[in-house]
Scaffold this active site. Structure first.
Site, PDB file in Angstrom:
ATOM      1  N   ARG A  88     -42.881  97.715 -62.467  1.00 18.17           N
ATOM      2  CA  ARG A  88     -43.475  98.920 -61.870  1.00 18.17           C
ATOM      3  C   ARG A  88     -43.403 100.093 -62.847  1.00 18.17           C
ATOM      4  O   ARG A  88     -44.316 100.904 -62.920  1.00 18.17           O
ATOM      5  CB  ARG A  88     -42.808  99.280 -60.539  1.00 18.17           C
ATOM      6  CG  ARG A  88     -43.106  98.299 -59.432  1.00 18.17           C
ATOM      7  CD  ARG A  88     -44.623  98.232 -59.143  1.00 18.17           C
ATOM      8  NE  ARG A  88     -44.952  97.080 -58.351  1.00 18.17           N
ATOM      9  CZ  ARG A  88     -45.549  95.978 -58.810  1.00 18.17           C
ATOM     10  NH1 ARG A  88     -45.891  95.863 -60.063  1.00 18.17           N
ATOM     11  NH2 ARG A  88     -45.805  94.974 -58.007  1.00 18.17           N
ATOM     12  N   GLU A  91     -46.060  99.488 -65.243  1.00 21.76           N
ATOM     13  CA  GLU A  91     -47.317  99.834 -64.586  1.00 21.76           C
ATOM     14  C   GLU A  91     -47.522 101.353 -64.541  1.00 21.76           C
ATOM     15  O   GLU A  91     -48.626 101.848 -64.807  1.00 21.76           O
ATOM     16  CB  GLU A  91     -47.317  99.265 -63.166  1.00 21.76           C
ATOM     17  CG  GLU A  91     -48.575  99.530 -62.381  1.00 21.76           C
ATOM     18  CD  GLU A  91     -48.495  98.934 -60.989  1.00 21.76           C
ATOM     19  OE1 GLU A  91     -49.506  98.356 -60.566  1.00 21.76           O
ATOM     20  OE2 GLU A  91     -47.436  99.048 -60.330  1.00 21.76           O
ATOM     21  N   SER A 114     -38.290 113.865 -76.449  1.00 21.24           N
ATOM     22  CA  SER A 114     -37.177 113.126 -77.030  1.00 21.24           C
ATOM     23  C   SER A 114     -36.541 112.171 -76.025  1.00 21.24           C
ATOM     24  O   SER A 114     -36.375 112.505 -74.853  1.00 21.24           O
ATOM     25  CB  SER A 114     -36.111 114.112 -77.530  1.00 21.24           C
ATOM     26  OG  SER A 114     -35.000 113.401 -78.030  1.00 21.24           O
TER      27      SER A 114
END
Length: 147
Positions: A88, A91, A114
């Protein structure tokens, strides 16, 4: 013995003792997020932190030394992850990565966020439709320099 062996021992001891990452974090005086990354082999402990983790997880001196070695960062394989929760996140970056990049560049200019000067906070937010996971990522903006 190597760092992966120490990580596996830490995870086994955590399960065996039934403790949480938050409890471990309190013992070493760091956030649960950073502490978890350390215990999973992605951060470097100082001597005091290594000693405290040795007490918590029953690590010997040699194992504690491995906690102080700068690790090779990156715990995920190079192919698409198959674990549903990690997938996920993959995704999210696939769908929203270009949006995140565009909005950061619009607000800050050409540079990066960063992952070194960085913090993360993961909390539970109660919701009548089902609890929500709240993840806050905060990283220093690092502009590209001209030369």
């Amino acid at each position: 013995m190597n760092r992966n062996d120490v990580t596996e021992k830490i995870i086994a001891a955590k399960v065996s003792k039934g403790i949480t990452w938050e409890e471990v974090a309190r013992r070493i005086g760091q956030s649960k997020e950073w502490t978890t990354a350390l215990c999973l082999g992605q951060m470097t402990a100082n001597a005091e932190q290594a000693r405290a983790l040795g007490e918590v997880f029953g690590l010997g001196e040699e194992e504690q030394k491995w906690l102080k070695v700068v690790p090779y960062k990156g715990s995920l394989p190079t192919e698409v992850p198959t674990d549903p929760l990690i997938y996920r996140w993959y995704e999210i970056v696939n769908v929203y990565g270009s949006t995140i990049k565009e909005l950061i560049h619009e607000e800050f200019g050409d540079g990066i966020m960063s992952a070194i000067d960085f913090s993360m906070d993961i909390t539970r937010e109660p919701d009548p439709k089902g609890d929500r996971v709240k993840v806050v990522l905060s990283g220093k903006f690092l502009p590209y320099k001209t030369y």
